[in-house]
Design a protein around this motif. Sequence first.
Motif, short mmCIF file in Angstrom:
data_model
loop_
_atom_site.label_atom_id
_atom_site.label_comp_id
_atom_site.label_asym_id
_atom_site.label_seq_id
_atom_site.Cartn_x
_atom_site.Cartn_y
_atom_site.Cartn_z
N CYS A 147 0.84 -1.19 0.00
CA CYS A 147 0.00 0.00 0.00
C CYS A 147 0.88 1.24 0.00
O CYS A 147 1.85 1.32 0.76
CB CYS A 147 -0.90 0.01 1.23
SG CYS A 147 -2.11 -1.34 1.22
N ALA A 148 0.55 2.20 -0.86
CA ALA A 148 1.30 3.45 -0.92
C ALA A 148 1.22 4.15 0.44
O ALA A 148 0.18 4.18 1.08
CB ALA A 148 0.72 4.35 -2.00
N GLY A 160 7.77 -2.29 -1.45
CA GLY A 160 7.46 -2.39 -2.88
C GLY A 160 8.07 -3.60 -3.57
O GLY A 160 8.20 -4.62 -2.96
N TYR A 196 3.46 -0.12 -5.75
CA TYR A 196 2.60 0.45 -4.71
C TYR A 196 1.19 0.67 -5.23
O TYR A 196 0.99 1.04 -6.38
CB TYR A 196 3.19 1.77 -4.20
CG TYR A 196 4.53 1.56 -3.53
CD1 TYR A 196 4.59 1.17 -2.20
CD2 TYR A 196 5.71 1.69 -4.23
CE1 TYR A 196 5.81 0.93 -1.58
CE2 TYR A 196 6.93 1.47 -3.63
CZ TYR A 196 6.98 1.09 -2.30
OH TYR A 196 8.18 0.86 -1.70
N THR A 247 -2.56 2.55 -4.48
CA THR A 247 -3.30 3.59 -3.77
C THR A 247 -4.74 3.12 -3.67
O THR A 247 -5.34 2.74 -4.66
CB THR A 247 -3.23 4.92 -4.54
OG1 THR A 247 -1.86 5.29 -4.69
CG2 THR A 247 -3.96 6.01 -3.80
N CYS A 258 -5.68 -1.32 1.42
CA CYS A 258 -5.04 -0.01 1.35
C CYS A 258 -5.98 1.12 1.74
O CYS A 258 -5.98 2.20 1.16
CB CYS A 258 -4.45 0.23 -0.04
SG CYS A 258 -3.20 -0.99 -0.50
#
Length: 43
Positions: free
Chosen positions: A6-7, A13, A16, A18, A40
Motif C-alpha cells: 500500500c502506498a 514495494g 505500490y 493507492t 489499502c
Amino acid sequence: MGDYDCAGGSGNGPHYVTGPIRVLSPDPFRLDSDHDGFGCEKP
C-alpha cells in the motif's frame, strides 16, 4: 510480477497501490489487513 504494498505504508514495494481497492481471496500481498474485502484503506 514482484511484491505490491500500500502506498504510504511500511512496505518496500517495488510496486505500490493507492486505495481503497477491492481485494479478492487469496490476498498474497496482504493488502487487506482487516479482512473486510478492501485493501489499502486509510487508517
